[in-house]
Design an enzyme around this catalytic site. Structure first.
Site, PDB file in Angstrom:
ATOM      1  N   GLY A 197      -8.531   4.018  10.141  1.00 33.45           N
ATOM      2  CA  GLY A 197      -9.132   2.728   9.815  1.00 33.45           C
ATOM      3  C   GLY A 197      -8.981   2.289   8.375  1.00 33.45           C
ATOM      4  O   GLY A 197      -9.550   1.263   7.987  1.00 33.45           O
ATOM      5  N   THR A 198      -8.195   2.999   7.577  1.00 32.29           N
ATOM      6  CA  THR A 198      -8.105   2.645   6.156  1.00 32.29           C
ATOM      7  C   THR A 198      -7.531   1.237   5.945  1.00 32.29           C
ATOM      8  O   THR A 198      -8.023   0.476   5.114  1.00 32.29           O
ATOM      9  CB  THR A 198      -7.235   3.654   5.384  1.00 32.29           C
ATOM     10  OG1 THR A 198      -6.003   3.837   6.090  1.00 32.29           O
ATOM     11  CG2 THR A 198      -7.940   4.983   5.247  1.00 32.29           C
ATOM     12  N   GLY A 199      -6.473   0.886   6.680  1.00 31.63           N
ATOM     13  CA  GLY A 199      -5.850  -0.416   6.483  1.00 31.63           C
ATOM     14  C   GLY A 199      -6.762  -1.563   6.861  1.00 31.63           C
ATOM     15  O   GLY A 199      -6.879  -2.557   6.120  1.00 31.63           O
ATOM     16  N   CYS A 200      -7.421  -1.449   8.015  1.00 33.00           N
ATOM     17  CA  CYS A 200      -8.366  -2.482   8.446  1.00 33.00           C
ATOM     18  C   CYS A 200      -9.510  -2.603   7.439  1.00 33.00           C
ATOM     19  O   CYS A 200      -9.942  -3.710   7.090  1.00 33.00           O
ATOM     20  CB  CYS A 200      -8.949  -2.129   9.818  1.00 33.00           C
ATOM     21  SG  CYS A 200      -7.727  -1.875  11.110  1.00 33.00           S
ATOM     22  N   THR A 241      -8.874   9.702   8.026  1.00 30.92           N
ATOM     23  CA  THR A 241      -8.576   8.444   7.354  1.00 30.92           C
ATOM     24  C   THR A 241      -8.324   7.304   8.337  1.00 30.92           C
ATOM     25  O   THR A 241      -7.737   6.288   7.972  1.00 30.92           O
ATOM     26  CB  THR A 241      -7.328   8.613   6.461  1.00 30.92           C
ATOM     27  OG1 THR A 241      -6.232   9.083   7.274  1.00 30.92           O
ATOM     28  CG2 THR A 241      -7.593   9.596   5.341  1.00 30.92           C
ATOM     29  N   LYS A 276       0.846  -1.200   0.000  1.00 35.47           N
ATOM     30  CA  LYS A 276       0.000   0.000   0.000  1.00 35.47           C
ATOM     31  C   LYS A 276       0.881   1.249   0.000  1.00 35.47           C
ATOM     32  O   LYS A 276       1.602   1.509   0.954  1.00 35.47           O
ATOM     33  CB  LYS A 276      -0.924  -0.016   1.225  1.00 35.47           C
ATOM     34  CG  LYS A 276      -1.865  -1.222   1.239  1.00 35.47           C
ATOM     35  CD  LYS A 276      -2.758  -1.245   2.453  1.00 35.47           C
ATOM     36  CE  LYS A 276      -1.989  -1.460   3.722  1.00 35.47           C
ATOM     37  NZ  LYS A 276      -2.874  -1.717   4.887  1.00 35.47           N
TER      38      LYS A 276
END
Length: 267
Positions: free
Chosen positions: A207-210, A205, A174
């Site tokens: 929580g984007t990875g989860c 932003t 990412k």
């Protein structure tokens, strides 16, 4: 008609923007049945993580067996695992389940708070990553796991090769922390896909990875191929970032419900 079943094995975010809470919201939005194994409890809000307490390994095992042995599962997604002992136990459980696995090797929070013990890195590399259908590290996690530092888009392939050396079938590097467009590299070492999206001027932003990893797991549970699942998930999370909203005094969450009523990737 049965609904696809996705199990998230991760920590709880009391602020509701990341972790188990983000995972279950994403799964609901994408039309699958979400289930959870909680590995740790955090005291967390928009300004950071004020405390974290991992659960006993026995509690993690019991949650997993309770869900999988009765309800069953189509895809497993892992997030915050906290300790080497939990990483090892989760790897052992997943190895006996035989379904696609999305590993989000969570190392630090959006605010820079550590969520994985340094002693757990070897277990992540040698026990869990080899089981992953897709691993989804961000650039900080790539550096933490492999020592490779990504400074530009040209470094993404080198980072991917380093993560793939630990055994996942696919890796999604990412690149959201790079300047310019939000570009990610998906590869299995042979096929490569550069996935680009416009960068939205929105600092909310959390929580984007989860959210991205849970969206990939949800799409895999629906029967999509890995490239199809990742493309649909990136579309979903890009919309969620664009709709992210202020909450509390710090960084607010992405909007997991932005796409309710439509199926990402089916325009």
């Amino acid at each position: 008609m049965s609904r696809p079943r996705v199990l998230t094995v991760a920590g709880s975010d009391s602020g509701g923007g990341a972790g188990i809470q983000a995972d279950l919201k994403t799964m609901l939005a994408l039309g699958v049945h979400g289930m959870s194994v909680i590995t740790a409890v955090t005291a967390q809000n928009s300004t950071g993580v004020q405390g974290a307490w991992e659960l006993p390994v026995a509690a993690v095992r019991a949650q997993y067996r309770s869900v999988v042995d009765d309800i069953g599962v189509d895809t497993v997604k892992t997030g915050m695992l906290a300790s080497a002992e939990i990483v090892g136990a989760v790897a052992e459980l997943i190895a006996g389940t035989g379904v696609p696995v999305v590993v989000d090797p969570v190392g630090v929070s959006k605010h820079g708070d550590s969520l994985l013990a340094v002693s757990a890195l070897d277990a992540m590399r040698t026990e869990l990553l080899p089981l992953a259908t897709v691993a989804t590290p961000n650039l900080d996690e790539v550096a933490q796991l492999t020592g490779v530092h990504v400074e530009s888009e040209a470094d993404l392939r080198r980072a991917a090769a380093a993560v793939l050396s630990y055994g996942p079938r696919w890796v999604l590097i990412k690149g959201g922390h790079l300047p310019g467009e939000a570009v990610d590299l998906l590869t299995d070492g042979t096929d490569e896909f550069l996935l680009r999206a416009p960068r939205h001027d929105n600092r909310h932003t959390h929580g984007t990875g989860c959210t991205l990893a849970s969206a990939i797991a949800s799409e895999l549970a629906k029967g999509r191929s890995v490239p199809e699942a990742v493309r649909a998930a990136k579309e979903y999370v890009t919309g969620a970032i664009a709709a992210g909203f202020a909450l509390g005094a710090g960084i607010g969450p992405v909007d997991h419900g932005w796409a309710l009523g439509r199926d990402p990737g089916q325009d």
